[in-house]
Design a protein around this motif. Structure first.
Motif, PDB file in Angstrom:
ATOM      1  N   ALA A   1       0.825  -1.207   0.000  1.00  0.00           N
ATOM      2  CA  ALA A   1       0.000   0.000   0.000  1.00  0.00           C
ATOM      3  C   ALA A   1       0.862   1.261   0.000  1.00  0.00           C
ATOM      4  O   ALA A   1       1.764   1.415   0.824  1.00  0.00           O
ATOM      5  CB  ALA A   1      -0.920  -0.014   1.211  1.00  0.00           C
ATOM      6  N   GLY A   2       0.614   2.139  -0.958  1.00  0.00           N
ATOM      7  CA  GLY A   2       1.308   3.410  -1.039  1.00  0.00           C
ATOM      8  C   GLY A   2       2.680   3.356  -1.677  1.00  0.00           C
ATOM      9  O   GLY A   2       3.310   4.406  -1.882  1.00  0.00           O
TER      10      GLY A   2
ATOM     11  N   GLY B   1      -4.655   1.044  -7.829  1.00  0.00           N
ATOM     12  CA  GLY B   1      -3.601   2.042  -7.739  1.00  0.00           C
ATOM     13  C   GLY B   1      -3.667   3.023  -8.881  1.00  0.00           C
ATOM     14  O   GLY B   1      -4.736   3.271  -9.445  1.00  0.00           O
TER      15      GLY B   1
ATOM     16  N   HIS C   1      -6.286   5.963 -12.680  1.00  0.00           N
ATOM     17  CA  HIS C   1      -6.402   4.925 -11.650  1.00  0.00           C
ATOM     18  C   HIS C   1      -6.746   3.590 -12.308  1.00  0.00           C
ATOM     19  O   HIS C   1      -7.427   3.546 -13.348  1.00  0.00           O
ATOM     20  CB  HIS C   1      -7.471   5.309 -10.625  1.00  0.00           C
TER      21      HIS C   1
ATOM     22  N   GLY D   1      -2.434   1.712  -4.313  1.00  0.00           N
ATOM     23  CA  GLY D   1      -3.442   2.434  -3.547  1.00  0.00           C
ATOM     24  C   GLY D   1      -3.374   2.079  -2.074  1.00  0.00           C
ATOM     25  O   GLY D   1      -2.300   1.885  -1.508  1.00  0.00           O
ATOM     26  N   GLU D   2      -4.534   1.917  -1.457  1.00  0.00           N
ATOM     27  CA  GLU D   2      -4.606   1.668  -0.024  1.00  0.00           C
ATOM     28  C   GLU D   2      -4.446   0.195   0.326  1.00  0.00           C
ATOM     29  O   GLU D   2      -4.527  -0.181   1.491  1.00  0.00           O
ATOM     30  CB  GLU D   2      -5.933   2.195   0.533  1.00  0.00           C
ATOM     31  N   GLU D   3      -4.242  -0.640  -0.670  1.00  0.00           N
ATOM     32  CA  GLU D   3      -4.015  -2.062  -0.445  1.00  0.00           C
ATOM     33  C   GLU D   3      -2.917  -2.554  -1.378  1.00  0.00           C
ATOM     34  O   GLU D   3      -2.509  -1.850  -2.306  1.00  0.00           O
ATOM     35  CB  GLU D   3      -5.305  -2.858  -0.670  1.00  0.00           C
TER      36      GLU D   3
END
Length: 308
Positions: A234-235, A258, A274, A294-296
Motif C-alpha cells: 500500500a502506497g 492504484g 487509476h 493504492g490503499e491495499e
C-alpha cells in the motif's frame, strides 16, 4: 496519431454453467491491434471443462485463483498428450498451434488470464480459437464420409463425435466423468510458480519485482515472450522504467488498485489514471511507465514481446 492507452476490463465472449471466457476486443482497445498483443480471461467453475482447441497466437497463462486446475496439451512438436496440474501463482506457456483442454477439479473457481503476441493472428490484437468438436468444432465441418474414414468410425460414432455436444466452448462435467491425472514430472517442466519464486528485486515493506525468462523457465521460450511480476505494498511506488529490449509491454492487474502514469517520447503524459483488478493496458515500446499502489497491496503481471 494519438494513442488511447486507457486501461479496460474484459468483455464476455462465452458464459455457461461450466464457466466463461472473456476477452479484450480490438474495437474496445484499438491499441492491441497496432501493437500486436492480446489477452483473454478463462473462468472455470468447479467441474468446468474447456473443450480441446488450438489458437493462432502464442500466449502465457497465469493462474489468478484456484488450486486444482488440470490441463491436457499436445505440443506442436509432440506426439503424445501431456497432463499438468495448475494452482494459484502458476505460469504455463501455450505455444501457437498447441492443442489443449482445461479442467477445474477443485471446489472453488479457477481463473486464468492469458497474455500473448498476435502479429500472425487472423485478427491482430485478438486470439482466435479453433475448437475440435462441439457446436462449432472444425471436425464437424468435414463430410461424414471423410471423418468416418480418417478416424475409422461408423455412421453413429461420427454423429456422436460431431453433433452430440451442443455447447460452444465450456461445459460442466458430471462427477462420474473421469479425465487423465496430472503427471508430476511433466508439471515440473511445463509449469512455473512465479508467486513462490525468489524475486531479483525486493524492498522491505515496499514491494518486489520478479522477471521470468527462458533462462529460468525454458518452456516460456517457445512463446517468444517473457513475464514480469510486480507486487507493491500500500502506497509504494514502482519507479519510472522502460523496456530496453525495444519490446511492447502488456500489463494485467490481478489484485488491488492504484495509479498508472505513462510518458511518451516528447515528454508529454500519455496516461495518468487509476486502475483496479481486472484492468489491462499496453505500454508501447520505449514509453516510460510508473506505478503507485493504492490503499491495499497491488499486483500486476505483464508480458514483454521478447525472450530476453
Amino acid at each position: 496519431m494519438e494513442l488511447d492507452l486507457t486501461p479496460k476490463s474484459a468483455q464476455p465472449l462465452f458464459e455457461g454453467d461450466g464457466g466463461g471466457y472473456y476477452t479484450w476486443y480490438t474495437s474496445q482497445m484499438p491499441i492491441l491491434a497496432t501493437t500486436y498483443v492480446g489477452a483473454g480471461r478463462l473462468l472455470l467453475h468447479p467441474r468446468g471443462f474447456a473443450f480441446p482447441h488450438y489458437a493462432d497466437s502464442s500466449k502465457v497463462g497465469y493462474v489468478i485463483q484456484g488450486s486444482d486446475g488440470v490441463v491436457g496439451m499436445v505440443l506442436p512438436d509432440g506426439k503424445e498428450e501431456v497432463v499438468v496440474k495448475l494452482e494459484e501463482g502458476d505460469v504455463i506457456a501455450v505455444p501457437v498451434g498447441a492443442v489443449s483442454w482445461w479442467f477445474n477439479d477443485g471446489d472453488t473457481d479457477l481463473i486464468i488470464v492469458f497474455l500473448g503476441e498476435t502479429s500472425k493472428a487472423l485478427i491482430p490484437g485478438q486470439f482466435t480459437y479453433f475448437l475440435l468438436t462441439g457446436a462449432v468444432g472444425v471436425i464437424g465441418g468435414f463430410s461424414s464420409e471423410l471423418t468416418s474414414k480418417v478416424y475409422n468410425l461408423d455412421k453413429d460414432e461420427v454423429q456422436k463425435l460431431t453433433k452430440s455436444q451442443a455447447e460452444l466452448f465450456i461445459v460442466k462435467l458430471d462427477k462420474n466423468q473421469t479425465l487423465p491425472k496430472p503427471q508430476v514430472d511433466i508439471t515440473k517442466k511445463l509449469v512455473y510458480n512465479i508467486d513462490g519464486a525468489e524475486p531479483e528485486n525486493v524492498v522491505e515493506n515496499a514491494g518486489l519485482v520478479k522477471t521470468l525468462t527462458e533462462k529460468e523457465f525454458p518452456f516460456i521460450g517457445d512463446t517468444g515472450l517473457s513475464l514480469i511480476r510486480v507486487k507493491l505494498e500500500a502506497g509504494a511506488v514502482k519507479a519510472p522504467s522502460y523496456a530496453t529490449t525495444i519490446a511492447i509491454q502488456l500489463i494485467y492487474f490481478a489484485r488491488g488498485s492504484g495509479k498508472i502514469e505513462i510518458v511518451e517520447s516528447n515528454g508529454k503524459s500519455a496516461l495518468d489514471t487509476h486502475v483496479k483488478a481486472g484492468d489491462l493496458f499496453v505500454v508501447p515500446q520505449l514509453f516510460v511507465v510508473a506505478k503507485i499502489a493504492g490503499e491495499e497491496t497491488m499486483e500486476c503481471y505483464s508480458i514483454t514481446t521478447t525472450t530476453k
